[in-house]
Design an enzyme around this catalytic site. Structure first.
Site, mmCIF file in Angstrom:
data_model
loop_
_atom_site.group_PDB
_atom_site.id
_atom_site.type_symbol
_atom_site.label_atom_id
_atom_site.label_comp_id
_atom_site.label_asym_id
_atom_site.label_seq_id
_atom_site.Cartn_x
_atom_site.Cartn_y
_atom_site.Cartn_z
ATOM 1 N N HIS A 148 45.303 44.326 45.565
ATOM 2 C CA HIS A 148 44.711 43.079 46.036
ATOM 3 C C HIS A 148 45.388 42.677 47.345
ATOM 4 C CE1 HIS A 148 43.277 38.948 46.259
ATOM 5 N NE2 HIS A 148 42.341 39.304 45.409
ATOM 6 N N LYS A 156 37.909 35.113 34.527
ATOM 7 C CA LYS A 156 38.002 33.702 34.895
ATOM 8 C C LYS A 156 38.019 32.858 33.622
ATOM 9 C CE LYS A 156 37.378 34.794 39.289
ATOM 10 N NZ LYS A 156 38.391 34.626 40.337
#
Length: 475
Positions: A294, A175
């Site tokens: 994902h 992140k």
């Protein structure tokens, strides 16, 4: 076969429209071991009988259309048609029922999830006679599942490649998910892996944007994991996202990852598509790459109770299409996931043979025979206080992935990784000693924090963080 449902050319063609149930509702049908079975949650329009709605689903997802056609006489509908063979009410829902449909194996191309879904979850979901339709579960017979390669490697091969046993694997999504330069991104990867994580991960949004082109990211991440491996003596990995706008570009990225010598790549299997995913899975097996999956876009398909497709079906489809990891919710974090439902599809991902268990949403017994299993990934809003519950819920064969729960540590990325590694090791040790993590988990973390300042700092930061919202999708 009942004369009422038999279709023969000798009967002659009679133009017009007739009820679907005359041909496709067959309660006397005995399912075959080779049939693909489906459980649909059906909400018919007012005035449409359940038998007609169930038959319409069977017809429109197999051989039927809205009117009689003369070419029906040129084939054997009894061989190829789907059949609604049972209907049961949904408890507590007056206008809904479960329709069970059996499909002959010959309706589907071997080894193609794309073709399977095009029929079973195709145009029938827009059928006007139905207010809503949801595919709750599929039974994939071994005669069909054996036409798929499945996961590139599977759980045991992955553990052998990593030389890591007896605990959940730990990961971290880097992140902020967008905006970092490739060099700063690689720095964060190194710090997390050096601190004790097994994996770091590209966010699903990260492909090849102007702020960080894919080739630069791949190179800096490979440098980071090689440096972390040399310093820790452990095998490390970073999920390099190969998802791209074309299959050709996706394969080019996967090939470059292999040339760099990294152990694992990544794909967004729903936005990328099943055809692309299966192609990538075949490449990964042939070239020794693990494949992380994902599920971006899944909630568009599976979150509503009445319409769409349950994630357990998407999980089965992924196991056939191919993937070594897939995100599967957390139960305790920020993303949707009811415990019994989640454990049901986690078993469908990992185990060889799963018994029918309606208490966990499993409508059919599923036999995967020798197809390798998939590691479920718990990710989304989790931190060190969740570690006991995650260890107890998911067990050793899982990946516990902390993004903000690593990078949000007050002392930096590496201490955040240390805190997570200490927490999981403490939970595994406590479990192996016979302690009840569900009841004693917080105490286990507090005890470990006494000798780990990194864990103590993490515990203080996230002691009040909870995501307490009612689950939308429940049994």
């Amino acid at each position: 076969m009942s004369p009422k449902t038999e279709t023969k050319a000798s009967v002659g063609f009679k133009a017009g429209v007739k009820d679907y149930r005359l041909t496709y509702y067959t309660p006397e049908y005995q399912t075959k071991d080779t049939d693909i079975l489906a459980a649909f949650r059906v909400t018919p329009q007012p005035g449409v009988p359940p038998e007609e709605a169930g038959a319409a689903v069977a017809a429109e997802s197999s051989t039927g259309t809205w009117t009689t056609v003369w070419t029906d006489g040129l084939t054997s509908l009894d061989r190829y048609k789907g059949r609604c063979y049972d209907i049961e009410p949904v408890p507590g829902e007056e206008s809904q029922f479960i329709a069970y449909v059996a499909y002959p194996l010959d309706l589907f191309e071997e080894g193609s999830v794309t073709n399977l879904f095009t029929s079973i979850v195709g145009n029938v979901f827009g059928f006007k006679a139905l207010r809503a339709l949801r595919l709750e579960d599929l039974r994939i017979p071994p005669s069909y599942s054996k036409t798929f390669q499945g996961p590139p490697h599977g759980i045991q091969v992955e553990r052998d490649k990593l030389n890591k046993y007896g605990r959940p694997l730990l990961g971290c999504t880097i992140k902020p998910k967008l905006g970092l330069s490739a060099k700063n991104y690689g720095r964060a990867v190194y710090e997390c892996l050096r601190g004790g994580l097994d994996f770091t991960k590209d966010d699903e949004n990260v492909n090849s944007q102007p702020f960080m082109r894919w080739r630069d990211r791949f190179v800096f991440c490979a440098e980071a994991l090689n440096k972390a491996q040399a310093e820790t003596g452990e095998i490390k990995g970073h999920y390099l996202n190969a998802t791209a706008g074309t299959c050709e570009e996706m394969m080019k990225r996967a090939i470059f990852a292999r040339e760099l010598g990294v152990p694992i790549v990544m794909h967004d299997y729903l936005t990328g598509g099943f055809t692309a995913n299966t192609s990538l899975a075949h490449y990964c097996r042939d070239n020794g790459l693990l494949l992380h999956i994902h599920r971006a876009m899944h909630a568009v398909i599976d979150r509503q109770r009445n319409h769409g497709m349950h994630f357990r079906v998407l999980a089965k489809a992924l196991r056939m299409s191919g993937g070594d990891h897939i995100h599967a919710g957390t139960v305790v974090g920020k993303l949707e996931g009811e415990r019994d439902v989640t454990l049901g599809f986690v078993d469908l991902l990992r185990d060889d043979f799963i018994e029918k268990d309606r208490s966990r949403g499993i409508y059919f017994t599923q036999d995967w025979v020798s197809m390798p299993g998939v590691l479920p990934v718990a990710s989304g809003g989790i931190h060190v206080w969740h570690m006991p519950a995650l260890t107890e819920i998911f067990g050793d064969d899982s990946v516990l992935q902390f993004g903000g729960g690593t990078l949000g540590h007050p002392w930096g990325n590496a201490p955040g990784a240390v805190a997570n590694r200490v927490a999981v090791e403490a939970c595994v040790q406590a479990r192996n000693e016979g302690r009840d993590l569900a009841r004693e988990g917080n105490e286990v973390i507090r005890e470990a924090a006494k000798w780990s300042p990194e864990l103590a700092a993490a515990c203080e930061v996230w002691k009040e963080i909870k995501f307490e919202f009612e689950t939308i999708d429940y049994l």
